[in-house]
Design an enzyme around this catalytic site. Structure first.
Site, PDB file in Angstrom:
ATOM      1  N   ARG A  18       0.806  -1.219   0.000  1.00 49.58           N
ATOM      2  CA  ARG A  18       0.000   0.000   0.000  1.00 49.58           C
ATOM      3  C   ARG A  18       0.843   1.275   0.000  1.00 49.58           C
ATOM      4  O   ARG A  18       0.299   2.365   0.095  1.00 49.58           O
ATOM      5  CB  ARG A  18      -0.902   0.015   1.258  1.00 49.58           C
ATOM      6  CG  ARG A  18      -2.065  -0.927   1.199  1.00 49.58           C
ATOM      7  CD  ARG A  18      -3.089  -0.430   0.184  1.00 49.58           C
ATOM      8  NE  ARG A  18      -4.195  -1.340   0.051  1.00 49.58           N
ATOM      9  CZ  ARG A  18      -5.330  -1.280   0.763  1.00 49.58           C
ATOM     10  NH1 ARG A  18      -5.495  -0.352   1.671  1.00 49.58           N
ATOM     11  NH2 ARG A  18      -6.285  -2.150   0.563  1.00 49.58           N
ATOM     12  N   GLU A  70      21.582  -7.788   4.923  1.00 48.91           N
ATOM     13  CA  GLU A  70      21.811  -8.610   3.720  1.00 48.91           C
ATOM     14  C   GLU A  70      21.881  -7.679   2.527  1.00 48.91           C
ATOM     15  O   GLU A  70      21.064  -6.754   2.407  1.00 48.91           O
ATOM     16  CB  GLU A  70      20.627  -9.542   3.493  1.00 48.91           C
ATOM     17  CG  GLU A  70      20.701 -10.824   4.233  1.00 48.91           C
ATOM     18  CD  GLU A  70      19.477 -11.670   3.899  1.00 48.91           C
ATOM     19  OE1 GLU A  70      18.878 -11.503   2.828  1.00 48.91           O
ATOM     20  OE2 GLU A  70      19.125 -12.467   4.763  1.00 48.91           O
ATOM     21  N   HIS A 191      17.322 -19.869   5.243  1.00 46.94           N
ATOM     22  CA  HIS A 191      16.496 -19.858   4.034  1.00 46.94           C
ATOM     23  C   HIS A 191      15.512 -21.013   4.066  1.00 46.94           C
ATOM     24  O   HIS A 191      15.909 -22.165   4.106  1.00 46.94           O
ATOM     25  CB  HIS A 191      17.308 -19.907   2.730  1.00 46.94           C
ATOM     26  CG  HIS A 191      16.614 -19.109   1.658  1.00 46.94           C
ATOM     27  ND1 HIS A 191      15.590 -19.618   0.908  1.00 46.94           N
ATOM     28  CD2 HIS A 191      16.755 -17.818   1.287  1.00 46.94           C
ATOM     29  CE1 HIS A 191      15.156 -18.676   0.099  1.00 46.94           C
ATOM     30  NE2 HIS A 191      15.828 -17.565   0.313  1.00 46.94           N
ATOM     31  N   GLY A 192      14.242 -20.637   4.116  1.00 44.47           N
ATOM     32  CA  GLY A 192      13.182 -21.636   4.043  1.00 44.47           C
ATOM     33  C   GLY A 192      12.949 -22.418   5.329  1.00 44.47           C
ATOM     34  O   GLY A 192      12.227 -23.415   5.312  1.00 44.47           O
ATOM     35  N   GLY A 213      12.865 -15.718   8.353  1.00 44.17           N
ATOM     36  CA  GLY A 213      11.957 -14.602   8.129  1.00 44.17           C
ATOM     37  C   GLY A 213      10.560 -15.006   7.725  1.00 44.17           C
ATOM     38  O   GLY A 213       9.602 -14.855   8.481  1.00 44.17           O
ATOM     39  N   HIS A 214      10.430 -15.559   6.521  1.00 43.65           N
ATOM     40  CA  HIS A 214       9.109 -15.756   5.929  1.00 43.65           C
ATOM     41  C   HIS A 214       8.177 -16.577   6.801  1.00 43.65           C
ATOM     42  O   HIS A 214       6.997 -16.222   6.959  1.00 43.65           O
ATOM     43  CB  HIS A 214       9.249 -16.389   4.535  1.00 43.65           C
ATOM     44  CG  HIS A 214       7.948 -16.521   3.822  1.00 43.65           C
ATOM     45  ND1 HIS A 214       7.252 -17.698   3.775  1.00 43.65           N
ATOM     46  CD2 HIS A 214       7.188 -15.602   3.180  1.00 43.65           C
ATOM     47  CE1 HIS A 214       6.133 -17.501   3.106  1.00 43.65           C
ATOM     48  NE2 HIS A 214       6.066 -16.240   2.736  1.00 43.65           N
TER      49      HIS A 214
HETATM   50  N1  PXP Z   1      19.209 -15.883   4.635  1.00 41.09           N
HETATM   51  C1  PXP Z   1      19.303 -15.222   3.467  1.00 41.09           C
HETATM   52  C2  PXP Z   1      20.659 -14.947   2.924  1.00 41.09           C
HETATM   53  C3  PXP Z   1      18.151 -14.772   2.790  1.00 41.09           C
HETATM   54  O1  PXP Z   1      18.275 -14.116   1.621  1.00 41.09           O
HETATM   55  C4  PXP Z   1      16.885 -15.006   3.375  1.00 41.09           C
HETATM   56  C5  PXP Z   1      15.661 -14.489   2.706  1.00 41.09           C
HETATM   57  O2  PXP Z   1      15.636 -13.115   2.757  1.00 41.09           O
HETATM   58  C6  PXP Z   1      16.845 -15.682   4.608  1.00 41.09           C
HETATM   59  C7  PXP Z   1      18.014 -16.135   5.199  1.00 41.09           C
HETATM   60  C8  PXP Z   1      15.555 -15.948   5.301  1.00 41.09           C
HETATM   61  O3  PXP Z   1      14.832 -16.862   4.546  1.00 41.09           O
HETATM   62  P1  PXP Z   1      13.298 -17.123   4.887  1.00 41.09           P
HETATM   63  O4  PXP Z   1      12.580 -15.827   4.675  1.00 41.09           O
HETATM   64  O5  PXP Z   1      12.902 -18.180   3.929  1.00 41.09           O
HETATM   65  O6  PXP Z   1      13.241 -17.554   6.321  1.00 41.09           O
END
Ligand code: PXP
Length: 241
Positions: A18, A70, A191-192, A213-214
């Site tokens: 938004r 990052e 990641h993931g 994060g996600h």
């Molecule tokens: N590590 C790196 C280098 C990433 O680019 C990301 C995604 O931004 C993450 C960790 C976190 O991944 P996720 O959002 O899948 O938990």
């Protein structure tokens, strides 16, 4: 045991849907800290699809734990990062059309340039971590380049289907973490990762930090939905019509 750094990028993703001021990734970062996160991670992408330049300075100033920024090694982003002076930077590859970071940085390529950038950050006392796939050649090259740390990409592990494939990816992470330990590199991973798949990674010796994060943002949206709905009903009901 590994500690958690919470990535708040996707709080900003919802805000940017938004182009407004909420939800605020700094507010989320402070809640994550209160809940026990050891650090906050944000990714200032070149396309600025979630975190914005102003967020970087605000989050750095507002949090009590460490900021892990990052970033791609593009000149413009390097300039901002050197000015911001986060506690740590994590170099990642970046493609405009990707949905999320798709793989680790290939640190066996373009080494002179990478080494020079690593040197710039380290000379300012900023810790440098390299996001790499869990391969021996990537770990060894990261060490040669003078990085302080590596973040092992758990993307392939997270996406693996079936016990055999999962075990195979886990073994790659274990072997890479054993090598980083032997070379004296601080080891992160991410990641993931989700509550369902994090435990085997959290058990790997040498992995000190997990960047997640996600799945946390996704879960927060769902667990917070009832309260947000009730708040709105209360606001409507107290309108006094
Ligand atoms: N590590 C790196 C280098 C990433 O680019 C990301 C995604 O931004 C993450 C960790 C976190 O991944 P996720 O959002 O899948 O938990």
């Amino acid at each position: 045991m590994a500690r958690l750094c919470v990535n708040v990028d996707h709080v900003a993703t919802v805000r940017q849907a938004r182009r407004t001021v909420m939800p605020d990734p700094l507010e989320a970062a402070l809640l994550a800290e209160q809940a026990g996160a050891c650090g906050i991670t944000i990714h200032l992408r070149e396309d600025r699809r979630h975190i914005q330049d102003a967020d970087v300075a605000r989050i750095k100033k507002g949090i009590a734990t460490k900021l892990n920024l990052e970033m791609a090694t593009a000149e413009e982003i390097v300039k901002i990062a050197l000015k911001t002076r986060p506690y740590q930077v994590t170099f990642v590859p970046e493609k405009r059309r990707e949905i999320t970071t798709e793989g680790g940085l290939d640190v066996t390529r373009d080494q002179k340039r990478l080494q020079a950038i690593i040197g710039k950050f380290r000379s300012k006392g900023i810790i440098v971590s390299l996001f790499i796939d869990p391969y021996e050649r990537q770990v060894t090259a990261s060490h040669v380049l003078g990085a302080d740390a590596v973040e092992l990409n758990t993307g392939a592990y997270s996406e693996a289907k079936g016990a055999r494939a999962v075990k195979g990816e886990l073994t790659k992470l274990e072997k890479a973490a054993a090598l980083t330990g032997a070379l004296g590199l601080t080891t992160h991973a991410g990641h993931g990762l989700t509550v369902a798949n994090v435990a085997p990674v959290a058990r790997i010796a040498n992995i000190e930090e997990l960047n997640i994060g996600h799945s946390i943002v996704s879960r927060a949206v769902i667990t917070g939905f009832s309260a947000a709905t009730r708040e709105m009903i209360d606001a409507i009901n107290s309108a006094g019509a």
